[in-house]
Design a protein around this motif. Structure first.
Motif, PDB file in Angstrom:
ATOM      1  N   THR A  50      33.355  57.916  48.981  1.00 13.24           N
ATOM      2  CA  THR A  50      34.791  57.750  48.225  1.00 13.24           C
ATOM      3  C   THR A  50      34.971  58.878  47.318  1.00 13.24           C
ATOM      4  O   THR A  50      34.206  59.412  46.840  1.00 13.24           O
ATOM      5  N   GLU A 203      43.611  59.682  46.530  1.00 12.35           N
ATOM      6  CA  GLU A 203      42.991  58.303  46.511  1.00 12.35           C
ATOM      7  C   GLU A 203      44.087  57.530  47.152  1.00 12.35           C
ATOM      8  O   GLU A 203      43.578  56.516  48.170  1.00 12.35           O
ATOM      9  N   GLU A 206      45.348  58.993  50.806  1.00 12.31           N
ATOM     10  CA  GLU A 206      44.416  59.981  51.641  1.00 12.31           C
ATOM     11  C   GLU A 206      44.617  59.973  53.265  1.00 12.31           C
ATOM     12  O   GLU A 206      44.190  61.186  53.481  1.00 12.31           O
TER      13      GLU A 206
END
Length: 246
Positions: A50, A203, A206
């Motif tokens: 991540t 984020e 994405e």
């Protein structure tokens, strides 16, 4: 004539990017589930972790990814205020440093005199002290980053890889051009703002960004392959011929 060629090249590049964006949007609206699945399997640069984990997973990652919005917004606001003071209002570092010391001394002077009037100890006057570990950590991390960059530059220069050498020299040339447009403080501020905005946007979006960048990188690789065949191939053949003649 050259101006028209540059305008046509710019129009073609913009049209290609617009077509890529429109194709990505149409493909996403027509087959959203398929896009989601492919994006999960094929991340940018083969990423498996991540974004939070890539940034270290600590307080720095929380700051860049806006886990605590108050702290992140305060840091970005402080950086913006510093940039405005030095860039727009034309303050100098020595002026700001002297003014800050003046304010600190003024507060301490008033506090000490009020303490005497109120029959309190002057040892309660707050004092400013920066821990020595801060300087050591900053100098160590900064020196490590500088040495890593210098080692990379020298490795590229000594490995005789023409493609990598051209990429690095072109990047340095672009940095030199950007340096003529703005000063070093503005470059640092722009990088700071990008570091505090781009990761959190990536984020959040994405899947869409990965799909768009893969298509854009595909076009860039196609253009590079054409340049590689037409230009770099001739250069390598010329070097071989010169070595044979020697």
């Amino acid at each position: 004539m050259s101006k028209n060629m540059m305008e046509n090249a710019a129009e073609n590049l913009i049209s290609n990017i617009v077509e890529t964006v429109s194709d990505a949007i149409q493909h996403q609206t027509s087959k959203p589930e398929q896009n989601r699945t492919s994006a999960r399997v094929k991340r940018l640069f083969g990423r498996q972790e991540t974004i939070h984990r890539i940034f270290g997973g600590g307080q720095s990652a929380d700051l860049l990814l806006w886990r605590n919005k108050k702290i992140s917004s305060s840091v970005l606001t402080g950086a913006t205020a510093i940039w405005v003071l030095f860039e727009w209002l034309n303050y100098h570092f020595l002026t700001m440093f002297a003014f800050a010391l003046f304010v600190i001394m003024l507060v301490q002077f008033g506090w000490s005199n009020i303490s005497i009037v109120l029959n309190r100890s002057t040892t309660q006057v707050p004092r400013v002290a920066i821990p020595q570990d801060v300087f050591v950590n900053v100098a160590t991390s900064l020196g490590a980053q500088i040495n890593q960059f210098l080692n990379y530059i020298q490795d590229v220069a000594c490995e005789r890889n023409l493609r990598q050498f051209l990429v690095v020299t072109a990047s340095l040339w672009a940095a030199a051009i950007v340096g003529t447009w703005c000063n070093f403080l503005t470059v640092i501020y722009v990088g700071f703002v990008c570091a505090h905005t781009l990761p959190v946007l990536y984020e959040k979006y994405e899947d869409e960004i990965d799909e768009f960048l893969y298509k854009l990188l595909g076009q860039v690789q196609d253009r590079y392959s054409k340049v590689d065949v037409s230009v770099l191939g001739k250069l390598s053949k010329g070097n071989l011929k010169s070595k044979k003649d020697d």
